[in-house]
Design an enzyme around this catalytic site. Structure first.
Site, mmCIF file in Angstrom:
data_model
loop_
_atom_site.group_PDB
_atom_site.id
_atom_site.type_symbol
_atom_site.label_atom_id
_atom_site.label_comp_id
_atom_site.label_asym_id
_atom_site.label_seq_id
_atom_site.Cartn_x
_atom_site.Cartn_y
_atom_site.Cartn_z
ATOM 1 N N GLN A 102 32.497 5.105 4.106
ATOM 2 C CA GLN A 102 32.510 4.381 5.388
ATOM 3 C C GLN A 102 32.180 5.348 6.519
ATOM 4 O O GLN A 102 32.046 4.950 7.667
ATOM 5 C CB GLN A 102 33.907 3.788 5.635
ATOM 6 C CG GLN A 102 34.322 2.752 4.610
ATOM 7 C CD GLN A 102 35.820 2.442 4.719
ATOM 8 O OE1 GLN A 102 36.229 1.604 5.503
ATOM 9 N NE2 GLN A 102 36.615 3.133 3.936
ATOM 10 N N ASP A 105 29.214 10.442 9.198
ATOM 11 C CA ASP A 105 28.997 11.858 9.550
ATOM 12 C C ASP A 105 28.036 12.614 8.632
ATOM 13 O O ASP A 105 27.619 13.732 8.947
ATOM 14 C CB ASP A 105 30.346 12.603 9.629
ATOM 15 C CG ASP A 105 31.175 12.490 8.345
ATOM 16 O OD1 ASP A 105 30.588 12.400 7.251
ATOM 17 O OD2 ASP A 105 32.423 12.507 8.441
ATOM 18 N N HIS A 120 28.562 2.089 6.630
ATOM 19 C CA HIS A 120 28.594 1.859 8.079
ATOM 20 C C HIS A 120 27.488 2.602 8.830
ATOM 21 O O HIS A 120 27.607 2.829 10.036
ATOM 22 C CB HIS A 120 29.982 2.252 8.638
ATOM 23 C CG HIS A 120 31.084 1.342 8.167
ATOM 24 N ND1 HIS A 120 32.418 1.668 8.219
ATOM 25 C CD2 HIS A 120 31.038 0.094 7.625
ATOM 26 C CE1 HIS A 120 33.150 0.664 7.733
ATOM 27 N NE2 HIS A 120 32.334 -0.295 7.356
ATOM 28 N N CYS A 131 12.118 -3.893 16.581
ATOM 29 C CA CYS A 131 11.356 -3.922 15.321
ATOM 30 C C CYS A 131 12.127 -3.320 14.144
ATOM 31 O O CYS A 131 11.677 -3.391 13.009
ATOM 32 C CB CYS A 131 9.999 -3.222 15.485
ATOM 33 S SG CYS A 131 10.131 -1.428 15.604
ATOM 34 N N CYS A 146 11.635 3.243 21.222
ATOM 35 C CA CYS A 146 10.831 3.119 20.003
ATOM 36 C C CYS A 146 9.344 3.181 20.367
ATOM 37 O O CYS A 146 8.975 2.929 21.524
ATOM 38 C CB CYS A 146 11.166 1.783 19.347
ATOM 39 S SG CYS A 146 10.292 1.494 17.802
ATOM 40 N N SER A 187 42.286 3.840 5.649
ATOM 41 C CA SER A 187 43.455 3.007 5.928
ATOM 42 C C SER A 187 43.344 1.670 5.203
ATOM 43 O O SER A 187 44.314 0.919 5.146
ATOM 44 C CB SER A 187 43.601 2.793 7.439
ATOM 45 O OG SER A 187 42.403 2.242 7.951
ATOM 46 N N GLU A 213 49.254 8.927 3.753
ATOM 47 C CA GLU A 213 50.353 7.974 3.871
ATOM 48 C C GLU A 213 50.068 6.695 3.082
ATOM 49 O O GLU A 213 48.972 6.554 2.518
ATOM 50 C CB GLU A 213 50.600 7.640 5.345
ATOM 51 C CG GLU A 213 49.353 7.270 6.087
ATOM 52 C CD GLU A 213 49.533 7.348 7.606
ATOM 53 O OE1 GLU A 213 49.183 6.365 8.269
ATOM 54 O OE2 GLU A 213 50.029 8.381 8.101
#
Ligand code: OAD
Length: 242
Positions: A102, A105, A120, A131, A146, A187, A213
């Site tokens: 997800q 980077d 993502h 376009c 563009c 998460s 967690e």
């Protein structure tokens, strides 16, 4: 306690031919990139609706662009960590292996992983609003235009937008025939990513969750490893090599 869990995880991997991995912001946290939720999460200080939606960009493209520009600069200062590198080893170890991230980077690919799908998008790509042409871009303070003349936007998935259908289909198809699903540093509250491990579990795949967690997936998992992904995953690689 931890070493028993690491041994179990290593045992799961030893006889598994096909492994699907879902990663989230937690795997890059050990590289110094902020996560979205939790105490130091990005969404504590910024409103997602002001920055990560199409209407926010249409309202104020320059502010949204600058926010992505700022996030790019953090990522460009970061390096892949032991967690990313451990997944490169696992890819070499497992006969069949796919990472769905997800994260936008690109650090998993920078670490050397070959089979990575981005759910993502990627923060270093811009896409034409008209376009659909994409370009690589880094730290440009001005919004690029563009070749067709239209404005470009970050090539990431914003709230309310669909994820790429082909990426999702390939992920479901991979889970259909895999043995083990590993979920790292997410998460597990954003759909459709969060539904993939549940889909796997419903089809009898083993599920391992690595997170600092508890998450909504913890109760479903065959094995939970609580702690830093970089530490846990390097222990796993050491265990496989030992
Ligand atoms: P979150 O920020 O929602 O969750 C990060 C998870 O990583 C949490 O469950 C933390 O407990 C865990 N975590 C933090 N540091 C860790 C570490 N060192 N080792 C292991 N776990 C750690 O990030 P995501 O689940 O990736 O979407 O968020 C999903 C999506 O929501 C993102 O892709 C982004 C966001 O809004 C879009 O921008 C579309």
């Amino acid at each position: 306690m931890r070493s028993a869990e690491i041994e179990r995880f290593v045992g799961f991997l030893r006889d598994k031919r096909s492994v699907f991995v879902l990663t989230g912001a937690g795997i890059s946290a050990d590289s110094g990139i902020p996560t979205f939720r939790g105490q130091d999460g990005i969404w504590k200080n910024y409103q997602a609706t002001d920055l990560a939606t199409l209407s926010a960009f249409q309202r104020n493209p320059q502010i949204v662009w600058e926010w992505y520009h700022w996030r790019q600069s953090i990522i460009l200062d970061a390096e892949p960590n032991e967690g990313h590198r451990a997944l490169v080893h696992l890819e070499e170890y497992c006969p069949s292996f796919l990472i769905l991230t997800q994260n936008v980077d690109g650090l998993q690919q920078k670490a050397g992983s070959k089979s990575v799908l981005e759910l993502h998008g990627n923060i270093f790509r811009a896409r034409c609003m008209d376009c659909g042409q994409t370009i690589h871009h880094e730290l440009e303070p001005e919004i690029p235009k563009c070749v067709c003349g239209a404005m470009m936007r970050p090539d990431v998935v914003w709230f309310g937008e669909p994820v790429p259908t082909d990426v999702l289909q390939r992920s479901f198809a991979f889970i259909d025939s895999c043995d083990l699903v590993i979920v790292i540093g997410t998460s597990a509250v954003v759909q459709p990513a969060a539904s993939l491990p549940v889909y796997g579990k419903n089809r009898g795949r083993q599920l391992v969750v690595v997170n600092r967690e508890a998450t909504p997936l913890s109760d479903l998992a065959d094995l939970n490893l609580f702690g830093h992904a970089a530490e846990i995953l390097s222990d796993i690689v050491r265990g496989l090599n030992g």
